[in-house]
Structures are given as C-alpha cells and as structure tokens.
Design a protein around this motif. Structure first.
Motif, mmCIF file in Angstrom:
data_model
loop_
_atom_site.group_PDB
_atom_site.id
_atom_site.type_symbol
_atom_site.label_atom_id
_atom_site.label_comp_id
_atom_site.label_asym_id
_atom_site.label_seq_id
_atom_site.Cartn_x
_atom_site.Cartn_y
_atom_site.Cartn_z
ATOM 1 N N ASP A 39 0.846 -1.190 0.000
ATOM 2 C CA ASP A 39 0.000 0.000 0.000
ATOM 3 C C ASP A 39 0.880 1.239 0.000
ATOM 4 N N ASP A 40 0.255 2.416 -0.132
ATOM 5 C CA ASP A 40 0.987 3.670 -0.085
ATOM 6 C C ASP A 40 1.573 3.896 1.300
ATOM 7 N N CYS A 41 2.809 4.371 1.319
ATOM 8 C CA CYS A 41 3.468 4.721 2.578
ATOM 9 C C CYS A 41 3.876 6.185 2.502
ATOM 10 N N GLU A 42 4.924 6.537 3.209
ATOM 11 C CA GLU A 42 5.343 7.928 3.234
ATOM 12 C C GLU A 42 5.772 8.399 1.848
ATOM 13 N N ARG A 46 5.149 3.087 -2.394
ATOM 14 C CA ARG A 46 4.412 1.870 -2.081
ATOM 15 C C ARG A 46 5.350 0.856 -1.455
ATOM 16 N N ASP A 47 4.878 0.188 -0.409
ATOM 17 C CA ASP A 47 5.707 -0.797 0.267
ATOM 18 C C ASP A 47 4.801 -1.819 0.937
ATOM 19 N N VAL A 49 3.094 -3.421 3.902
ATOM 20 C CA VAL A 49 2.702 -2.886 5.214
ATOM 21 C C VAL A 49 2.162 -3.979 6.136
ATOM 22 N N ARG A 80 3.258 -2.916 9.632
ATOM 23 C CA ARG A 80 4.201 -1.805 9.666
ATOM 24 C C ARG A 80 3.928 -0.898 10.866
#
Length: 235
Positions: A39-42, A46-47, A49, A80
C-alpha cells in the motif's frame, strides 16, 4: 488463485503465495503460505505494510526442531509500525517475536539459507559465516519460513544469493520483509539498499542478492562478509 491474478501497480494490492517452497512441500518438509499487503506509505512510496507467514511444519514456538521436517505449525504476522507476533497454527495466544537484535557480534550465531543451490550460493555464504564467526551448522530450508526463524531469534543471518541474472518475484519476499523488519531485523539487497516490493510482479533486476540480519547494528559487517564471500567464490 490464477483467476485473481492482477498486476501489482495499483495503489493497494494483496500478494499471495499459497505454497511458498513448492519443493519443500513435495518433500514433506518446510513450506509456508505467505500473504502481504502492499500500500501507499510515506511520500507516496508503495511498500509492504502487512506480512503473514503460515508455517505448518515449524514448531509452535516458531523453531525448527533439530532439523525435524514437521512440527505443530506456527503463524507469524506483522504490520508496519505495530510489531511482529506469532501464535501456534492450531490457535492460542499471540506473543511478540524479536530477533537477536542486541547481539554485539555475529560470533556464535547461526546462518539460515535456502536448500537449492540455484537460489543460494552455499560456498559464498559459508565463507561469510566463517568470517563472521557463525559457528553453528547452517539451517537450510525452503520458503519464507526462513524469515520466521530469523524473526524469532533461531537464526542471525539470512542469505539469498541466486545465480547472476535471476530476477526475484515479489511474492517470494514481500511478507518476509515486513516480518523481519517488524521483529527488529534489517533486510536489504547486497548493496544495502531497501528492497522495493511495490514495483510489480518482479523485484528490480539490479537486486542480485538479499541479506537479512537479526541485528541492524551488525548488518553492514554482514554485507561486507557476504560480498567478499561471493567475490571469492566467483574468482
């Protein structure tokens, strides 16, 4: 499973490997079911989670009992920023999983790696283990169950050194990345770079090996030893 197959280049994607470690499964030894959420991270990156590893043939406390092919089974689950936990496959209480993150050196520790020589250069990893003082016999098994062993402190170093030109599949590492990281370990490519599991079905072709350490403070030394071992093997 094939009917649900999609490219993983959208905002959110579940990544499932229903039988990770097919050869281990066929031998009646180690395999797992691996599930990850990308999913979207900072900063829009995308990473992975969420990571879940169902390991039917590890022991209920996430160990490999003296090389025995079958145990009671364990589930390792991580999210995460929330940590990593395990419970027996048959059910029970969740308990925290932690790597051997407080080790001051690799001396006396243990290597875990794959069985297949095509996916793991045993000569290079043996050189690295000797240089680091990993004196225990290496644990060799199939699948991301290796990540559960590292995350639970049963091993201190993981190496995956496939033949040159081999491109890794994302479903072979997405769940393991979260499990190891959230248990307190470090996992990178051979150059110390983060492994991008959000780019699609395959990892970056530039990823020519993966190393994970139970102790992040010792990861740089592990990378140096693994790279030196590989260089020596390749002559």
């Amino acid at each position: 499973v094939d009917l649900g197959r999609e490219e993983t280049n959208g905002r959110r994607a579940w990544i499932l490997d229903p039988i990770d470690g097919t050869k281990g499964f066929l031998r009646g030894q180690q395999y797992c079911t691996a599930l990850a959420l990308v999913d979207d991270c900072e900063e829009g990156r995308r990473d992975a989670v969420v990571g879940v590893l169902g390991c039917p043939n590890l022991s209920r406390d996430g160990r490999l009992d003296d090389g025995a092919p079958q145990g009671d089974g364990v589930v390792a689950a991580a999210a995460r920023g929330a940590g990593c936990f395990r419970r027996p496959l048959a059910g029970g209480e969740w308990e925290a999983m932690r790597t051997n993150a407080l080790r001051e050196s690799h001396a006396g520790g243990r290597l875990v790696e794959g069985v297949a020589a095509a996916h793991s250069d045993h000569g290079a990893s043996a050189r690295a283990a000797a240089a680091l003082g990993l004196v225990e016999e290496p644990l060799r098994l199939d699948s991301q169950a290796k990540a559960a062993l590292l995350a639970g402190g049963s091993a201190d170093l993981f190496c995956r050194l496939p033949r040159r030109g081999y491109v890794e599949k994302v479903w072979d590492f997405a769940a393991a990345k979260v499990v190891i990281s959230e248990a307190g370990g470090a996992i990178t490519d051979l150059r110390g770079r983060d492994i991008d599991v959000g780019r699609g079905d395959e990892l970056d072709p530039a990823v020519d090996g993966i190393v994970a350490s139970g102790s992040p403070a010792l990861h740089a030394a592990a990378l140096d030893a693994v790279n030196a071992g590989r260089a020596a093997e390749e002559g």
